[in-house]
Design a protein around this motif. Structure first.
Motif, mmCIF file in Angstrom:
data_model
loop_
_atom_site.group_PDB
_atom_site.id
_atom_site.type_symbol
_atom_site.label_atom_id
_atom_site.label_comp_id
_atom_site.label_asym_id
_atom_site.label_seq_id
_atom_site.Cartn_x
_atom_site.Cartn_y
_atom_site.Cartn_z
ATOM 1 N N ALA A 66 0.850 -1.191 0.000
ATOM 2 C CA ALA A 66 0.000 0.000 0.000
ATOM 3 C C ALA A 66 0.885 1.240 0.000
ATOM 4 N N ARG A 67 0.262 2.396 -0.231
ATOM 5 C CA ARG A 67 1.029 3.640 -0.154
ATOM 6 C C ARG A 67 1.499 3.856 1.280
ATOM 7 N N THR A 68 2.689 4.435 1.390
ATOM 8 C CA THR A 68 3.240 4.691 2.724
ATOM 9 C C THR A 68 3.383 6.199 2.890
ATOM 10 N N GLY A 194 7.783 -1.111 -4.525
ATOM 11 C CA GLY A 194 7.343 -1.399 -5.886
ATOM 12 C C GLY A 194 5.844 -1.230 -6.014
ATOM 13 N N TYR A 195 5.191 -0.710 -4.953
ATOM 14 C CA TYR A 195 3.733 -0.621 -4.935
ATOM 15 C C TYR A 195 3.216 0.554 -5.779
ATOM 16 N N GLY A 196 2.124 0.342 -6.464
ATOM 17 C CA GLY A 196 1.436 1.314 -7.325
ATOM 18 C C GLY A 196 1.735 2.775 -7.043
ATOM 19 N N GLY A 197 1.024 3.322 -6.082
ATOM 20 C CA GLY A 197 1.110 4.760 -5.821
ATOM 21 C C GLY A 197 2.483 5.242 -5.376
ATOM 22 N N ASN A 198 3.343 4.331 -4.925
ATOM 23 C CA ASN A 198 4.712 4.713 -4.549
ATOM 24 C C ASN A 198 5.673 4.613 -5.720
ATOM 25 N N GLY A 202 3.993 8.205 -12.594
ATOM 26 C CA GLY A 202 3.083 9.066 -13.347
ATOM 27 C C GLY A 202 1.800 9.340 -12.592
ATOM 28 N N LYS A 203 1.475 8.477 -11.652
ATOM 29 C CA LYS A 203 0.152 8.519 -11.036
ATOM 30 C C LYS A 203 0.096 9.557 -9.908
ATOM 31 N N LYS A 204 0.223 9.153 -8.668
ATOM 32 C CA LYS A 204 0.046 10.095 -7.567
ATOM 33 C C LYS A 204 1.179 11.123 -7.506
ATOM 34 N N CYS A 205 2.439 10.655 -7.784
ATOM 35 C CA CYS A 205 3.581 11.552 -7.630
ATOM 36 C C CYS A 205 3.535 12.693 -8.646
ATOM 37 N N GLU A 223 -6.792 16.996 -9.701
ATOM 38 C CA GLU A 223 -7.615 16.513 -8.581
ATOM 39 C C GLU A 223 -7.721 14.995 -8.543
ATOM 40 N N HIS A 224 -7.936 14.482 -7.323
ATOM 41 C CA HIS A 224 -8.108 13.040 -7.078
ATOM 42 C C HIS A 224 -9.564 12.683 -7.370
ATOM 43 N N MET A 225 -9.933 12.723 -8.652
ATOM 44 C CA MET A 225 -11.340 12.611 -9.035
ATOM 45 C C MET A 225 -11.564 11.629 -10.182
ATOM 46 N N PRO A 245 -11.777 9.786 -1.015
ATOM 47 C CA PRO A 245 -10.453 9.304 -0.612
ATOM 48 C C PRO A 245 -10.179 7.887 -1.132
ATOM 49 N N SER A 246 -8.937 7.445 -0.967
ATOM 50 C CA SER A 246 -8.520 6.135 -1.465
ATOM 51 C C SER A 246 -9.431 5.024 -0.943
ATOM 52 N N ALA A 247 -9.795 4.125 -1.845
ATOM 53 C CA ALA A 247 -10.649 2.967 -1.528
ATOM 54 C C ALA A 247 -12.002 3.377 -0.952
ATOM 55 N N ASP A 272 -11.068 7.123 -13.505
ATOM 56 C CA ASP A 272 -11.454 6.533 -12.216
ATOM 57 C C ASP A 272 -10.658 7.049 -11.026
ATOM 58 N N ASP A 273 -9.662 7.941 -11.276
ATOM 59 C CA ASP A 273 -8.818 8.315 -10.126
ATOM 60 C C ASP A 273 -8.325 9.758 -10.168
ATOM 61 N N ILE A 274 -8.026 10.244 -11.381
ATOM 62 C CA ILE A 274 -7.393 11.557 -11.475
ATOM 63 C C ILE A 274 -8.044 12.368 -12.598
ATOM 64 N N PHE A 294 -6.873 1.661 -15.324
ATOM 65 C CA PHE A 294 -7.442 1.740 -13.979
ATOM 66 C C PHE A 294 -6.680 0.796 -13.059
ATOM 67 N N PHE A 295 -6.361 1.298 -11.870
ATOM 68 C CA PHE A 295 -5.660 0.509 -10.841
ATOM 69 C C PHE A 295 -6.652 0.391 -9.694
ATOM 70 N N GLY A 296 -7.506 -0.642 -9.759
ATOM 71 C CA GLY A 296 -8.674 -0.680 -8.880
ATOM 72 C C GLY A 296 -8.561 -1.687 -7.751
ATOM 73 N N SER A 364 -5.603 -5.590 -2.407
ATOM 74 C CA SER A 364 -5.220 -6.230 -3.671
ATOM 75 C C SER A 364 -5.920 -5.503 -4.813
ATOM 76 N N ARG A 365 -5.287 -5.504 -5.983
ATOM 77 C CA ARG A 365 -5.776 -4.643 -7.062
ATOM 78 C C ARG A 365 -5.697 -5.300 -8.430
ATOM 79 N N TYR A 366 -6.446 -4.733 -9.377
ATOM 80 C CA TYR A 366 -6.337 -5.106 -10.783
ATOM 81 C C TYR A 366 -5.858 -3.873 -11.544
ATOM 82 N N ALA A 426 -7.534 0.306 3.659
ATOM 83 C CA ALA A 426 -6.319 -0.494 3.451
ATOM 84 C C ALA A 426 -5.427 0.048 2.343
ATOM 85 N N ALA A 427 -5.879 1.098 1.639
ATOM 86 C CA ALA A 427 -5.050 1.651 0.560
ATOM 87 C C ALA A 427 -3.802 2.341 1.093
ATOM 88 N N ILE A 428 -3.796 2.657 2.389
ATOM 89 C CA ILE A 428 -2.581 3.225 2.984
ATOM 90 C C ILE A 428 -2.150 2.357 4.155
HETATM 91 C C1 SPV Z 1 -5.031 5.460 -3.938
HETATM 92 O O1 SPV Z 1 -4.470 5.009 -2.911
HETATM 93 O O2 SPV Z 1 -5.692 6.528 -3.923
HETATM 94 C C2 SPV Z 1 -4.936 4.721 -5.203
HETATM 95 C C3 SPV Z 1 -4.012 3.608 -5.272
HETATM 96 O O3 SPV Z 1 -5.565 5.103 -6.174
HETATM 97 S S1 SPV Z 1 -2.414 4.210 -5.567
HETATM 98 O O4 SPV Z 1 -2.209 4.316 -6.983
HETATM 99 O O5 SPV Z 1 -1.503 3.262 -4.974
HETATM 100 O O6 SPV Z 1 -2.248 5.512 -4.949
#
Ligand code: SPV
Ligand code: GTP
Ligand code: MN
Length: 587
Positions: A66-68, A194-198, A202-205, A223-225, A245-247, A272-274, A294-296, A364-366, A426-428
């Motif tokens: 998960a994101r830390t 190695g986790y998604g948002g970390n 390109g995504k959260k960072c 925006e987180h939208m 918010p996440s999840a 679905d996220d941004i 999508f990282f769902g 866990s995610r797809y 659990a996303a964080i």
């Molecule tokens: C989130 O935590 O808001 C997510 C998953 O969308 S991640 O890409 O890991 O940030």
């Protein structure tokens, strides 16, 4: 002398000392080769080729799921520019301390160079990034989540107009894990995860933390939208963006199968996220989805709650930390009523009868290409974006927040977003179910001082001739028995329909101290099994609860000191007054 990109890549290689450097172009052959590498590494398996063609299951390190947020830093020159809601590290200190971890970090490994676009190739809102990484999992994920290769390289050319992101798995030790953002340099450094948002930089960072800084400088919004289109019986589509918010339900809402399809209300998926949003020539706020996949969240998804997701993930999908059945198909809690026999859990162990804990990790995610969403909008790649008529904030609140309410105006809506709260998921990494204030669902993602971020929202409202109406929803209110009062998922379209009506100046509502709440008749409820008592409870605005809420928001706002826009303090005072009036009228 090479181009700025070549020089930056050389620099990164000099520091991390990989055995080879590979430039990624994004082809299918490249993806297949990367999967081979992953399978050879031993943490990835191919799934059932007949029922889940071209799908893989990746099991991450158990300490990296998960994101830390505690190791995520904004490294602005001045501490106050990161604000009270971000961790801060001085840029020189960060470069020294974390630079030491990058020294030789890729020794014996391959360094992949991944140039990518955030947004459609032909949009003026699109931006470019380059990630170097030693993780093939990151590369195959970026193949799905972003637009990789030639178009990005062409756009960069000989310029330095790209956001560089340096990523290494390091030794995956959480003690040596850092996710750093240098907003003045527009630079990202991430190591130890190695986790998604970390790790998918390109995504959260980039698309949120760095882009939020760019957006403020350049007059737009990152925006987180999610972005969706709601089609009405006349065929007209109205676009909405929603920040949870996440999840807390963005992917599910964006891919919702409406239960009112028979009466002509249909939901189209755009993101679905941004969302990146900018005022358009028509005076509306226009949104693009900068991502391509999508990282769902997997758990809870099934053929009833979300058939669109279930259909989308049947091919070309990466599953991360889900369980696997004996026939090599993915499985997670909530997918079927009963767990299949002979499961392998997310860590690769056989699940024995009476086993403790979930077989799939709760986060866990797809990872699935956006084009595979059965109801993907024909406008999802529109370079001009789509005009947004409603912005919807929401959170996970067992109490207090009603199913839906509409703010009184833009300024009040910004207050609603700034004061929103949600229970952690659990996303964080950390405790789950703790209520925390999470303004605009951006608490972990705003790259600068949140007081200035609120001010930017207020200013954008003044600059948009036709601003979206602002709403708040809560699918997660619980009754005294601890059960959700509202069925959620596809039934949420009933709330979207009311929002659409309000946007069009219709929709029955009662004005309460917190805003406009639908009357029970205002919601279309035919075919829905909900008792009158539950309906009343899910819409209830309790003055005493809200007085406490308003107080808590006031205390939260104190954090921002004199960088809190006075308009928000005034809105908080007005809310308190309105609640007081209602309470004294009743008392
Ligand atoms: C989130 O935590 O808001 C997510 C998953 O969308 S991640 O890409 O890991 O940030
Ligand atoms: P991130 O990707 O972390 O940003 O999450 P998200 O906001 O996209 O959340 P997502 O749609 O993946 O849903 C997260 C969890 O909430 C899943 O377990 C869903 O099954 C559950 N969920 C989503 N929508 C609803 C709803 O309307 N009602 C209820 N009860 N649960 C929901
Ligand atoms: Mn998210």
């Amino acid at each position: 002398m090479g181009t700025p990109l070549e020089e930056w890549v050389e620099d990164a290689a000099r520091k991390t000392r990989p055995k080879q450097v590979v430039w990624c172009g994004g082809s299918e052959a490249e993806a297949q080769q990367m999967v081979e590498t992953l399978v050879a590494e031993g943490r990835t398996v191919r799934l059932n080729e007949r029922t889940y063609p071209n799908c893989i299951l990746h099991r991450s390190d158990p300490s990296d799921v998960a994101r830390t947020e505690q190791v995520t830093f904004i490294c602005s020159r001045r501490k106050e520019d990161a604000g009270p809601t971000n961790n801060w590290m001085a840029p020189e200190e960060a470069k020294q301390k974390v630079g030491a971890l990058f020294d030789g970090a890729m020794a014996g490994r391959t360094m992949y160079v991944v140039p990518y676009l955030m947004g459609p190739a032909d949009s003026s809102m699109t931006r470019v990034g380059v990630e170097v990484t030693d993780s093939p999992y990151v590369v195959v994920s970026m193949h799905i989540m972003a637009r990789i290769g030639k178009a990005a390289l062409e756009r960069i050319g000989k310029t330095s107009d790209f956001v560089p992101g340096l990523h290494s798995l390091g030794d995956l030790n959480p003690k040596r894990r850092f996710v750093l953002h240098f907003p003045e340099e527009k630079l990202i450094w991430s190591i130890g995860s190695g986790y998604g948002g970390n790790a998918l930089l390109g995504k959260k960072c980039f698309a949120l933390r760095i882009a939020s800084c760019m957006a403020r400088e350049q007059g737009w919004m990152a925006e987180h939208m999610l972005i969706l289109g709601l089609e009405d019986p006349s065929g007209k589509v109205t676009y909405m963006a929603a920040a949870f918010p996440s999840a807390c339900g963005k992917t599910n809402m964006a891919m919702m199968v409406s239960t009112l399809e028979d009466s002509g209300y249909r939901v189209w998926t755009l993101g679905d996220d941004i969302a990146w949003m900018q005022p358009g020539p028509d005076g509306y706020l226009h949104a693009i989805n900068p991502e391509a996949g999508f990282f769902g969240v997997a758990p809870g998804t099934n053929a009833l709650t979300n058939p669109n997701v279930m259909a989308a993930v049947k091919r070309n999908t990466i599953f991360t930390n889900v369980a696997m059945t004996a026939s090599r198909e993915p499985w997670w809690e909530g997918m079927t009523a009963e767990a299949p026999p002979e499961l392998t859990d997310w860590q690769g162990h056989k699940v024995s009868a009476g086993a403790q804990g979930p077989a799939a990790h709760p986060n866990s995610r797809y990872t699935v290409p956006a084009r595979q969403a059965p109801r993907i909008s024909s406008h999802w790649k529109d370079p001009a974006g789509v005009p947004i008529s409603a912005i919807i904030f929401g959170g996970r609140r067992a109490r207090v927040a009603p199913l839906v309410y509409q703010s009184l105006n833009w300024q009040h809506g910004v207050f609603v977003g700034a004061g929103m709260a949600s229970e952690t998921t659990a996303a964080i990494t950390g405790e789950v179910g703790v209520r925390r204030r999470d303004p605009m669902a951006m608490l972990p993602f705003c790259g600068y001082h949140m007081g200035d971020y609120f001010r930017h929202w207020l200013e954008m409202g003044r600059r948009i001739p036709h601003p979206p109406r602002i709403f708040h929803v809560n699918w997660f209110r619980k009754g005294p028995n601890g059960k959700f009062l509202w069925p959620g998922y596809g039934e949420n379209v009933r709330v979207l329909k009311w929002i659409l009506e309000r946007v069009n100046g219709k929709g029955l509502a009662e004005e309460t101290p917190i805003g406009f709440v639908p009357t029970p008749q205002g919601l279309t409820l035919d075919g829905l099994a909900i008792s009158a008592a539950d309906l009343k409870e899910v819409l209830r605005v309790d003055a005493a609860d809200w007085q406490k809420e308003a107080e808590e928001i006031g205390t939260f706002f104190n954090k921002f000191g004199d960088r809190l826009p006075p308009e928000l303090r005034a809105e908080q005072a007005h809310l308190t007054e309105r609640l007081h009036l209602v309470a004294s009228a009743k008392g």
